[in-house]
Write an enzyme that holds these catalytic residues in place. Sequence first.
Site, PDB file in Angstrom:
ATOM      1  N   ASP A  46       2.957   6.854  -4.405  1.00 22.45           N
ATOM      2  CA  ASP A  46       3.958   5.806  -4.470  1.00 22.45           C
ATOM      3  C   ASP A  46       5.116   6.250  -3.577  1.00 22.45           C
ATOM      4  O   ASP A  46       5.229   7.431  -3.226  1.00 22.45           O
ATOM      5  CB  ASP A  46       4.411   5.633  -5.923  1.00 22.45           C
ATOM      6  CG  ASP A  46       5.629   4.755  -6.051  1.00 22.45           C
ATOM      7  OD1 ASP A  46       5.615   3.637  -5.501  1.00 22.45           O
ATOM      8  OD2 ASP A  46       6.605   5.185  -6.704  1.00 22.45           O
ATOM      9  N   PHE A  47       6.012   5.321  -3.224  1.00 25.02           N
ATOM     10  CA  PHE A  47       7.129   5.705  -2.349  1.00 25.02           C
ATOM     11  C   PHE A  47       8.454   5.727  -3.107  1.00 25.02           C
ATOM     12  O   PHE A  47       8.940   6.794  -3.453  1.00 25.02           O
ATOM     13  CB  PHE A  47       7.206   4.771  -1.136  1.00 25.02           C
ATOM     14  CG  PHE A  47       8.158   5.278  -0.086  1.00 25.02           C
ATOM     15  CD1 PHE A  47       7.772   6.305   0.774  1.00 25.02           C
ATOM     16  CD2 PHE A  47       9.431   4.758   0.026  1.00 25.02           C
ATOM     17  CE1 PHE A  47       8.655   6.810   1.726  1.00 25.02           C
ATOM     18  CE2 PHE A  47      10.324   5.243   0.977  1.00 25.02           C
ATOM     19  CZ  PHE A  47       9.938   6.267   1.829  1.00 25.02           C
ATOM     20  N   ASP A  48       9.042   4.555  -3.398  1.00 22.08           N
ATOM     21  CA  ASP A  48      10.336   4.525  -4.087  1.00 22.08           C
ATOM     22  C   ASP A  48      10.228   5.213  -5.440  1.00 22.08           C
ATOM     23  O   ASP A  48       9.408   4.850  -6.283  1.00 22.08           O
ATOM     24  CB  ASP A  48      10.788   3.088  -4.309  1.00 22.08           C
ATOM     25  CG  ASP A  48      11.177   2.371  -3.021  1.00 22.08           C
ATOM     26  OD1 ASP A  48      11.314   3.040  -1.996  1.00 22.08           O
ATOM     27  OD2 ASP A  48      11.340   1.133  -3.057  1.00 22.08           O
ATOM     28  N   GLU A  92      15.919   3.758  -3.278  1.00 22.34           N
ATOM     29  CA  GLU A  92      15.327   2.510  -3.777  1.00 22.34           C
ATOM     30  C   GLU A  92      15.669   1.435  -2.754  1.00 22.34           C
ATOM     31  O   GLU A  92      16.816   1.010  -2.630  1.00 22.34           O
ATOM     32  CB  GLU A  92      15.889   2.163  -5.156  1.00 22.34           C
ATOM     33  CG  GLU A  92      15.397   0.849  -5.708  1.00 22.34           C
ATOM     34  CD  GLU A  92      13.889   0.804  -5.896  1.00 22.34           C
ATOM     35  OE1 GLU A  92      13.272  -0.139  -5.372  1.00 22.34           O
ATOM     36  OE2 GLU A  92      13.341   1.712  -6.546  1.00 22.34           O
ATOM     37  N   ARG A 107      14.212 -10.238  -6.857  1.00 18.41           N
ATOM     38  CA  ARG A 107      15.075  -9.413  -6.010  1.00 18.41           C
ATOM     39  C   ARG A 107      15.144  -9.966  -4.588  1.00 18.41           C
ATOM     40  O   ARG A 107      16.218 -10.007  -3.974  1.00 18.41           O
ATOM     41  CB  ARG A 107      14.569  -7.970  -6.009  1.00 18.41           C
ATOM     42  CG  ARG A 107      14.839  -7.245  -7.318  1.00 18.41           C
ATOM     43  CD  ARG A 107      14.265  -5.842  -7.344  1.00 18.41           C
ATOM     44  NE  ARG A 107      12.813  -5.852  -7.454  1.00 18.41           N
ATOM     45  CZ  ARG A 107      12.060  -4.755  -7.406  1.00 18.41           C
ATOM     46  NH1 ARG A 107      12.622  -3.573  -7.241  1.00 18.41           N
ATOM     47  NH2 ARG A 107      10.748  -4.842  -7.535  1.00 18.41           N
ATOM     48  N   THR A 162       2.758   1.297  -1.880  1.00 17.35           N
ATOM     49  CA  THR A 162       4.073   0.992  -2.415  1.00 17.35           C
ATOM     50  C   THR A 162       4.341  -0.502  -2.483  1.00 17.35           C
ATOM     51  O   THR A 162       3.968  -1.258  -1.591  1.00 17.35           O
ATOM     52  CB  THR A 162       5.182   1.668  -1.576  1.00 17.35           C
ATOM     53  OG1 THR A 162       6.464   1.291  -2.102  1.00 17.35           O
ATOM     54  CG2 THR A 162       5.114   1.279  -0.113  1.00 17.35           C
ATOM     55  N   GLY A 163       5.012  -0.899  -3.541  1.00 12.85           N
ATOM     56  CA  GLY A 163       5.515  -2.260  -3.632  1.00 12.85           C
ATOM     57  C   GLY A 163       6.776  -2.437  -2.811  1.00 12.85           C
ATOM     58  O   GLY A 163       7.281  -3.538  -2.657  1.00 12.85           O
ATOM     59  N   LYS A 198      -2.296  -1.704  -7.552  1.00 11.99           N
ATOM     60  CA  LYS A 198      -2.584  -0.464  -6.850  1.00 11.99           C
ATOM     61  C   LYS A 198      -3.951   0.118  -7.193  1.00 11.99           C
ATOM     62  O   LYS A 198      -4.476   0.916  -6.407  1.00 11.99           O
ATOM     63  CB  LYS A 198      -1.474   0.554  -7.113  1.00 11.99           C
ATOM     64  CG  LYS A 198      -0.138   0.167  -6.487  1.00 11.99           C
ATOM     65  CD  LYS A 198       0.892   1.281  -6.622  1.00 11.99           C
ATOM     66  CE  LYS A 198       2.217   0.878  -6.020  1.00 11.99           C
ATOM     67  NZ  LYS A 198       3.222   1.968  -6.075  1.00 11.99           N
ATOM     68  N   ASP A 255       5.576   6.974 -10.435  1.00  7.77           N
ATOM     69  CA  ASP A 255       6.589   7.140 -11.483  1.00  7.77           C
ATOM     70  C   ASP A 255       6.787   5.914 -12.349  1.00  7.77           C
ATOM     71  O   ASP A 255       7.240   6.039 -13.488  1.00  7.77           O
ATOM     72  CB  ASP A 255       7.937   7.518 -10.847  1.00  7.77           C
ATOM     73  CG  ASP A 255       8.575   6.350 -10.118  1.00  7.77           C
ATOM     74  OD1 ASP A 255       9.732   6.010 -10.411  1.00  7.77           O
ATOM     75  OD2 ASP A 255       7.925   5.767  -9.235  1.00  7.77           O
ATOM     76  N   ASN A 272       4.428  -0.119 -12.191  1.00  6.10           N
ATOM     77  CA  ASN A 272       3.499  -0.690 -11.214  1.00  6.10           C
ATOM     78  C   ASN A 272       2.556   0.363 -10.640  1.00  6.10           C
ATOM     79  O   ASN A 272       1.602   0.012  -9.936  1.00  6.10           O
ATOM     80  CB  ASN A 272       4.250  -1.411 -10.093  1.00  6.10           C
ATOM     81  CG  ASN A 272       5.031  -0.470  -9.185  1.00  6.10           C
ATOM     82  OD1 ASN A 272       5.693   0.450  -9.664  1.00  6.10           O
ATOM     83  ND2 ASN A 272       4.970  -0.701  -7.898  1.00  6.10           N
TER      84      ASN A 272
END
Length: 218
Positions: free
Chosen positions: A7-9, A16, A52, A95-96, A141, A164, A167
């Site tokens: 995952d990224f963020d 973020e 968002r 990543t989302g 994912k 983390d 998602n």
Amino acid sequence: MRLIAFDFDGTLSDSEMTVLLAERAGVAEEVADITERAMNDELSYAESLYQRAALLEGLSAEDVSDAFDRVRIRPGAAELIARLREAGHHVAILTGGFERGVEAALAREGVDVDTIIANRLPQSGGRLTGDAEGPLIEGTKDTALEELAEEVDLPMADTVAIGDGANDLPMLEVAGLSVGFVPKPAVRPSCDVVVASMARLGSVFEGYRVLPTAETPE
């Protein structure tokens, strides 16, 4: 060879992206609240991302670029990715978050990955439209990881997922090894192991023979 999916963020990065964008748009508190609710599994990821993105409608292309230029990966992340690729593994980011921010952060550290699967914020007339698009809005994912494993001809037993938030749960639940990076409470039960730094993650990889043990300088 193994497939290592990050995952990224919140995982590879402590930035973020939507919050950085929201600061430019003056809606940081609203976006942070939506993000936290989604990461704690109180709101579906798709719904949270659309909400968002709508708040970011009208943000200029210049402000978008400035926000993505502030995205950073965690200390030690670039070195760990390089070690994994040198060991022959296929390293992916699922990543989302947004492709441009991921690419900017990796380029700044001079590191590459093999695959990036991410979303996008479309623009029109030099401003964000308030919409979002990409494979990881409605898609999950676990499907992305399974399709990528098939593409690189690896069984799911040879996949590793690191994440983390809520998602990330789908890929953590199907991966051969699931690692929580300071995971949210709803995520922790689905993790085989939990870490809080890239150095510790490297040690876990050594323990599971994903990486050879690093040599200690004399």
